[in-house]
Design an enzyme around this catalytic site. Structure first.
Site, PDB file in Angstrom:
ATOM      1  N   ASP A   1      49.999  42.201  21.099  1.00  0.00           N
ATOM      2  CA  ASP A   1      50.808  42.318  19.886  1.00  0.00           C
ATOM      3  C   ASP A   1      52.191  41.774  20.224  1.00  0.00           C
ATOM      4  O   ASP A   1      52.492  41.436  21.374  1.00  0.00           O
ATOM      5  CB  ASP A   1      50.852  43.757  19.368  1.00  0.00           C
ATOM      6  N   TRP A   2      53.031  41.681  19.218  1.00  0.00           N
ATOM      7  CA  TRP A   2      54.341  41.074  19.365  1.00  0.00           C
ATOM      8  C   TRP A   2      55.125  41.749  20.502  1.00  0.00           C
ATOM      9  O   TRP A   2      55.499  42.911  20.384  1.00  0.00           O
ATOM     10  CB  TRP A   2      55.098  41.208  18.031  1.00  0.00           C
TER      11      TRP A   2
END
Ligand code: BGC
Length: 735
Positions: free
Chosen positions: A280-281
């Protein structure tokens, strides 16, 4: 030299027809330097960002592309922009490996469908698949190869803002929805130019955040994880999802982006998936604040060792992966495996054959907001409205009304109906409630409009005008709820009331003595006991997308009979959270005659609206379920039959729900588990027979040794219109 490489690549492409994706990927891998390999595992955001970029390289992305140091972009939209970057990658880099472009297409690219929790309320996987298909057609025409969806996190806590992005609390329903979305996005042929790669997220159990606070710690037993939380990810993987996203959270002390248990053991080992995993980011970078890596180099090492293949935005792989390999801390095989998985996805999408196949400006113009897609947003929204209350059948309203008051901050709102995470969704495309109702009612009905108040804030100065509008009308319809920015990522709430002074507004309107209908738009269950007690009717509309005003107007005036059912439990008060239908009985289930049982002193245990709940303008009568046998062997199936009759005056759709309970097991079992359902349509007076087959697979659970087995014993089967109003029968499973 350059020409020779080009020749080799073209050569490998020519042989491609007879080769497996793995062989094709390996033929490219054989040509790559370590730095180029790392490049395939690096992803950066293009046009806009969702968080802080951590220490990006100083070179421009064009320079990095020429060196083969970026394998993917997210957030670059339009065929023109993706084409520009793709050209650099495939014409100016040494190996000419195409980029893969990802975007959060969650419930639409331009044409916005209802938010996922709304879509799930349709209990209609075929429709969900169609929605995803349409989203893919639109997004792919604008250069997007890959969506970061479906979000399949089970969520039992409405405080968590991201409950809006998923399908609710149930693993069975969630699994069907997850698989439907994967099929819709990826289609039958991933190499077609209108299909996109799905990314199942957030792996795993992100919805289990303590206190419903986003990004918070998750601590689940392995049993709970396997029995509830993991099922929708597994279903999506089995449906062929080409990628997964590692979640931000930790589970029991191990952040997902460093979890060998989740990635290596379960995903690659047990589920035998060759899907690639993107972080994820910045979730690899966040291994540092999690406290399992002291610096970004260690974070990169943990990430790649867990087989998180692509690093979204952290730059950890970019800066450190090659060094880790050179220093002997990371085996090159791990890097090769990761690169192979990414290349396989690119091959499957057909990008090596034609890297520009998604970049056709003409096609984009024709496809964006095409009639077919816009019509589909309406078709889907028609099944997502949930009728929560309808006292004395006040709804549908009569078309011969002379006057109606439309009150509330959501009447004229053009952006809120889009909901959160709406990609390029444009409020100008939204048919607001006001527009939908004025179109439907024409000049025959006098519309008295007043905003009354805003969604947030304490100002009550608009109440007087709203009351005046109500007094001048035969019926009052109030449109209240949450601002669309109140759910989604980082939007957790500690209270679940209607925000601001909206409930006070409804109280004032109620005092006029006029019938009051409330239409809610929100992204999570709200605590609305006062509304349930006091207003005449309530429709939960979620955020219906661009066709909001059309479907809501149709529902209010009976051109549409609401047929959605809740996929999340609505608590009475926030103190009941987490509250869900498939709870355990405990050793002391509540007994009103015994103080020392499991209950609240100040509130009943039951929810305001249970899982599976939703009314209709018509009524349905259920026969008692009949079973094909009352004794079955462990490997046998059972048929459950029920007759459902439409006993009201409207044609309507009903979701017939089947639950089971395993009465005694080697470990405790939930009081009910959804195991099947059927959505049927019935004309007034019509009866339909619904048959369910319960296969041994549906009796299985993780026993005391965490083995997935059927245990002999007594079971109950329940069939009904929601998880509480059911009729039951019993059967026994023998050795
Ligand atoms: C979210 C993901 C999303 C990613 C890329 C993250 O902040 O958690 O759901 O896919 O950003 O936009």
């Amino acid at each position: 030299m350059k020409k020779m490489f080009l020749f080799i690549l073209i050569g490998s492409a020519l042989f491609a027809q007879n080769k497996t994706y793995t062989q094709r990927a390996d033929s490219v891998l054989a040509l790559m330097t370590l730095e180029e390999k790392v490049g395939q595992l690096v992803q950066y955001s293009g046009d806009w960002a969702t968080g802080a970029a951590q220490g990006r390289p100083s070179e421009t992305s064009d320079e990095l592309l020429k060196k083969g140091k970026i394998g993917s972009f997210l957030n670059v939209v339009s065929s023109e922009k993706t084409m520009k970057l793709q050209k650099i990658a495939v014409e100016q880099s040494r190996l000419k490996i195409p980029l893969i472009f990802g975007l959060d297409v969650i419930h639409g690219y331009f044409s916005t469908f209802p938010v996922p929790i709304g879509e799930a309320s349709s209990w209609n996987p075929t429709l969900i698949e169609k929605s995803a298909r349409m989203q893919a057609i639109e997004a792919s025409s604008a250069g997007i190869h890959w969506t970061f969806n479906p979000m399949v996190d089970i969520a039992r806590d409405p405080r968590w803002g991201r409950i809006m992005e998923g399908s609710g609390e149930d693993p069975y329903l969630g699994s069907l929805m997850a698989a439907a979305r994967v099929r819709g996005y990826q289609g039958k042929d991933l190499s077609a130019n209108n299909t996109i790669l799905a990314c199942v997220k957030h792996y795993a159990a992100y919805g289990g955040a303590e206190g419903g606070r986003d990004y918070n710690t998750v601590d689940l037993s392995e049993r709970n994880l396997r029995e509830f939380y993991l099922l929708p990810y597994k279903a999506a993987v089995e449906a062929g999802a080409g990628s997964l996203m590692a979640s931000f959270n930790e589970i029991g002390g191990v952040p997902s982006s460093a979890s060998k248990f989740l990635m290596t053991d379960i995903l690659r080992g047990e589920w035998k998936s060759d899907a690639f995993v993107v972080s994820d980011w910045n979730s690899i970078g966040e291994l540092i604040p999690h406290g399992v890596a002291k610096d970004r180099m260690k974070a990169a090492e943990l990430g790649i060792k867990a087989t998180v293949d692509m690093d979204m935005e952290t730059s950890a792989y970019f800066y450190h992966l090659a060094e880790l390999v050179k220093e002997g801390k990371v085996d090159i095989k791990l890097v090769d495996d990761a690169v192979r998985r990414v290349l396989i996805a690119k091959f499957k999408l057909g990008l090596f054959d034609d890297p520009y196949k998604y970049c056709n400006v003409e096609r984009e113009k024709k496809t964006i907001k095409s009639k077919e897609i816009v019509d589909a947003t309406r078709e889907v929204a028609q099944e997502t409205l949930v009728l929560l209350k309808n006292e004395k059948n006040i709804l549908p309203l009569s078309k011969s009304l002379k006057s109606i008051a439309l009150i509330g901050p959501l009447v004229k709102s053009k952006d809120n109906p889009l909901g959160g995470w709406s990609a390029l969704g444009d409020s100008n495309d939204v048919v607001s409630v006001y527009e939908g109702l004025t179109q439907k009612l024409g000049k025959n009905v006098k519309i008295n409009y007043a905003e009354g108040c805003t969604i947030l804030g304490k100002n009550k100065s608009g109440f007087a005008t709203a009351v005046k509008a109500a007094k001048a009308s035969e019926v009052v319809v109030v449109f209240v709820g949450e601002h669309r920015g109140m759910s989604g990522e980082a939007n957790s709430r500690a209270t679940l009331d209607l925000p601001g002074v909206q409930e006070d507004l409804v109280k004032e309107l109620k005092k006029t003595g006029k019938p009051v209908v409330v239409v809610l738009m929100n992204g999570r269950p709200l605590t609305i006991p006062w509304l349930q007690e006091n207003v005449n009717a309530i429709i939960e509309a979620w955020y219906p997308g661009i066709s909001a005003g059309i479907v809501i107007a149709d529902a209010l005036f009976g051109d549409l009979n609401p047929n959605g059912k809740l996929t999340v439990t609505f608590p009475r008060y926030v103190g009941q959270v987490p509250i869900y239908y498939n709870y355990k009985n405990t050793g002391r289930p509540h007994d009103p005659t015994n103080h020392y049982t499991s209950y609240y002193m100040d509130l009943e245990n039951s929810p305001l609206y249970p899982f599976g709940y939703g009314l209709s303008y018509t009524t349905f009568e259920y026969s008692a379920p009949t079973l094909s046998k009352t004794n079955i062997k462990k490997d046998e199936s059972l048929t459950v039959t029920v007759e459902v009759k439409n006993t009201g005056k409207f044609e309507g759709k009903e979701v017939v729900q089947l639950y089971i309970r395993d009465l005694v097991g080697s470990v405790t079992r939930p009081v009910k588990e959804l195991k099947d359902f059927a959505k049927i349509s019935l004309k007034p007076g019509e009866t339909k027979k619904v048959e369910f087959t319960i296969t041994p697979e549906k009796f299985k659970f993780y026993d005391i040794n965490l083995k997935h087995v059927v245990e002999p014993g007594d079971f109950k089967v329940f069939v009904g219109t929601n998880s509480v109003d059911v009729k039951e029968a019993s059967f026994t499973v023998v050795e």
